[in-house]
Design a protein around this motif. Structure first.
Motif, PDB file in Angstrom:
ATOM      1  N   GLY A   1       0.800  -1.223   0.000  1.00 20.45           N
ATOM      2  CA  GLY A   1       0.000   0.000   0.000  1.00 20.45           C
ATOM      3  C   GLY A   1       0.828   1.266   0.000  1.00 20.45           C
ATOM      4  N   ASN A   2       2.120   1.148  -0.240  1.00 19.37           N
ATOM      5  CA  ASN A   2       2.988   2.321  -0.283  1.00 19.37           C
ATOM      6  C   ASN A   2       2.930   2.976  -1.656  1.00 19.37           C
ATOM      7  OD1 ASN A   2       3.988   1.874   2.364  1.00 19.37           O
ATOM      8  ND2 ASN A   2       5.407   0.347   1.553  1.00 19.37           N
ATOM      9  N   TYR A   3       2.868   4.292  -1.645  1.00 20.32           N
ATOM     10  CA  TYR A   3       2.884   5.057  -2.887  1.00 20.32           C
ATOM     11  C   TYR A   3       4.158   4.726  -3.665  1.00 20.32           C
ATOM     12  CZ  TYR A   3       3.743   9.100  -5.887  1.00 20.32           C
ATOM     13  OH  TYR A   3       4.035   9.906  -6.954  1.00 20.32           O
ATOM     14  N   SER A   4       3.987   4.463  -4.965  1.00 23.52           N
ATOM     15  CA  SER A   4       5.131   4.202  -5.827  1.00 23.52           C
ATOM     16  C   SER A   4       5.341   5.354  -6.804  1.00 23.52           C
ATOM     17  CB  SER A   4       4.922   2.891  -6.588  1.00 23.52           C
ATOM     18  OG  SER A   4       5.975   2.675  -7.480  1.00 23.52           O
ATOM     19  N   THR A   5       4.285   5.718  -7.536  1.00 25.15           N
ATOM     20  CA  THR A   5       4.377   6.813  -8.500  1.00 25.15           C
ATOM     21  C   THR A   5       2.967   7.256  -8.878  1.00 25.15           C
ATOM     22  OG1 THR A   5       5.471   7.574 -10.532  1.00 25.15           O
ATOM     23  CG2 THR A   5       4.458   5.375 -10.599  1.00 25.15           C
ATOM     24  N   HIS A   6       2.880   8.314  -9.671  1.00 29.61           N
ATOM     25  CA  HIS A   6       1.585   8.748 -10.193  1.00 29.61           C
ATOM     26  C   HIS A   6       1.770   9.213 -11.638  1.00 29.61           C
ATOM     27  CE1 HIS A   6       3.239  12.649  -8.881  1.00 29.61           C
ATOM     28  NE2 HIS A   6       2.477  13.169  -9.826  1.00 29.61           N
ATOM     29  N   TYR A   7       0.633   9.314 -12.315  1.00 28.86           N
ATOM     30  CA  TYR A   7       0.616   9.680 -13.730  1.00 28.86           C
ATOM     31  C   TYR A   7      -0.477  10.716 -13.958  1.00 28.86           C
ATOM     32  CZ  TYR A   7       2.645   4.983 -13.670  1.00 28.86           C
ATOM     33  OH  TYR A   7       3.380   3.880 -13.372  1.00 28.86           O
ATOM     34  N   VAL A   8      -0.149  11.750 -14.727  1.00 27.21           N
ATOM     35  CA  VAL A   8      -1.117  12.777 -15.086  1.00 27.21           C
ATOM     36  C   VAL A   8      -1.273  12.756 -16.601  1.00 27.21           C
ATOM     37  CG1 VAL A   8      -1.678  15.238 -15.024  1.00 27.21           C
ATOM     38  CG2 VAL A   8      -0.404  14.205 -13.137  1.00 27.21           C
ATOM     39  N   GLY A   9      -2.516  12.656 -17.064  1.00 29.22           N
ATOM     40  CA  GLY A   9      -2.765  12.620 -18.497  1.00 29.22           C
ATOM     41  C   GLY A   9      -2.585  11.216 -19.049  1.00 29.22           C
ATOM     42  N   ALA A  10      -2.646  11.119 -20.353  1.00 26.90           N
ATOM     43  CA  ALA A  10      -2.497   9.824 -21.031  1.00 26.90           C
ATOM     44  C   ALA A  10      -1.031   9.414 -20.982  1.00 26.90           C
ATOM     45  CB  ALA A  10      -2.979   9.919 -22.469  1.00 26.90           C
ATOM     46  N   ILE A  11      -0.805   8.183 -20.547  1.00 27.38           N
ATOM     47  CA  ILE A  11       0.552   7.665 -20.355  1.00 27.38           C
ATOM     48  C   ILE A  11       0.728   6.424 -21.222  1.00 27.38           C
ATOM     49  CG2 ILE A  11       2.161   6.710 -18.631  1.00 27.38           C
ATOM     50  CD1 ILE A  11       1.443   9.662 -18.171  1.00 27.38           C
ATOM     51  N   PRO A  12       1.884   6.264 -21.858  1.00 21.91           N
ATOM     52  CA  PRO A  12       2.116   5.056 -22.652  1.00 21.91           C
ATOM     53  C   PRO A  12       2.042   3.796 -21.781  1.00 21.91           C
ATOM     54  CG  PRO A  12       3.798   6.712 -23.109  1.00 21.91           C
ATOM     55  CD  PRO A  12       2.999   7.206 -21.944  1.00 21.91           C
ATOM     56  N   GLU A  13       1.430   2.771 -22.307  1.00 23.02           N
ATOM     57  CA  GLU A  13       1.288   1.497 -21.597  1.00 23.02           C
ATOM     58  C   GLU A  13       2.641   0.964 -21.137  1.00 23.02           C
ATOM     59  OE1 GLU A  13      -0.207  -3.037 -22.641  1.00 23.02           O
ATOM     60  OE2 GLU A  13      -1.047  -1.369 -23.781  1.00 23.02           O
ATOM     61  N   GLU A  14       3.648   1.121 -21.956  1.00 25.53           N
ATOM     62  CA  GLU A  14       4.976   0.603 -21.636  1.00 25.53           C
ATOM     63  C   GLU A  14       5.553   1.248 -20.379  1.00 25.53           C
ATOM     64  OE1 GLU A  14       3.862   0.110 -25.761  1.00 25.53           O
ATOM     65  OE2 GLU A  14       4.108   1.948 -24.607  1.00 25.53           O
ATOM     66  N   MET A  15       5.257   2.501 -20.165  1.00 27.00           N
ATOM     67  CA  MET A  15       5.755   3.208 -18.983  1.00 27.00           C
ATOM     68  C   MET A  15       5.106   2.656 -17.709  1.00 27.00           C
ATOM     69  SD  MET A  15       5.724   7.275 -18.457  1.00 27.00           S
ATOM     70  CE  MET A  15       6.157   8.049 -16.942  1.00 27.00           C
ATOM     71  N   ILE A  16       3.797   2.460 -17.751  1.00 28.26           N
ATOM     72  CA  ILE A  16       3.089   1.895 -16.600  1.00 28.26           C
ATOM     73  C   ILE A  16       3.551   0.464 -16.376  1.00 28.26           C
ATOM     74  CG2 ILE A  16       0.834   1.343 -15.617  1.00 28.26           C
ATOM     75  CD1 ILE A  16      -0.336   3.561 -17.455  1.00 28.26           C
ATOM     76  N   ASP A  17       3.706  -0.288 -17.446  1.00 31.87           N
ATOM     77  CA  ASP A  17       4.166  -1.673 -17.376  1.00 31.87           C
ATOM     78  C   ASP A  17       5.520  -1.744 -16.665  1.00 31.87           C
ATOM     79  OD1 ASP A  17       5.125  -4.316 -17.924  1.00 31.87           O
ATOM     80  OD2 ASP A  17       3.902  -4.394 -19.719  1.00 31.87           O
TER      81      ASP A  17
END
Length: 183
Positions: free
Chosen positions: A160-176
């Motif tokens: 449950g620890n924060y890892s990162t966040h994303y604003v706007g549309a993000i490439p799938e590869e980055m989230i992966d």
């Protein structure tokens, strides 16, 4: 040619910046707490099929009942936002790829949408992840520090620890890549 270039640049900015309302942003800014004074509380989210998900604040993020020991991606979105819709196939792919150790909880930030409407949206888009609906969603958005643009996502590790966040549309590869880091 100049027209098409201007149109392309304008659409790209909207797509990658996400959707927001300037009036809504000004209203939220007035009501937002600073991170030091932010009061985080337990919130019970309801998915569109009636299942409750308890979001429990921790020192470094949130845990979600029923999803202990899983990596959680919390996705704040609306059904009318073009970048939110564009991310759906990518989120579907990620949920399928990591289904044993990962869950996506999408938090709808629209008022007056019935669960039936969202269930139709889920079916139409072949969504394989959780979508929550209700006034608690707005309270949860405040608990994470406020959501000013959509899509907006938080990634939490298995504890449950924060890892990162994303604003706007993000490439799938980055989230992966980020999911792999916390698995």
């Amino acid at each position: 040619m100049k027209f098409w270039l201007t149109l392309f640049v304008s659409c790209s900015i909207l797509f990658f910046q996400g959707c927001s309302s300037d009036k809504k942003r000004k209203d939220e800014d007035k009501n937002m707490s600073s991170p030091q004074t932010l009061k985080r509380e337990k919130i019970t989210l309801q998915d569109v099929y009636g299942k409750s998900i308890q979001a429990n604040p921790t020192e470094k993020g949130f845990t979600f009942s029923g999803f202990e020991n899983k990596v959680v991606l919390v996705n704040f979105f609306t059904t009318w936002c073009p970048p939110c819709k564009a991310e759906i196939p990518h989120l579907i792919n990620l949920q399928e790829k990591y289904k044993e150790h990962f869950v996506i909880i999408s938090v709808l930030l629209e008022e007056n949408k019935s669960n039936e409407e969202i269930q139709s949206f889920i079916k139409f888009n072949a969504i394989n992840y959780i979508i929550t609906n209700g006034p608690e969603n707005f309270e949860f958005a405040k608990n994470v520090g406020g959501v000013k643009n959509i899509p907006f996502m938080f990634l939490y590790d298995r504890n449950g620890n924060y890892s990162t966040h994303y604003v706007g549309a993000i490439p799938e590869e980055m989230i992966d890549a980020d999911i792999k880091k916390v698995l």
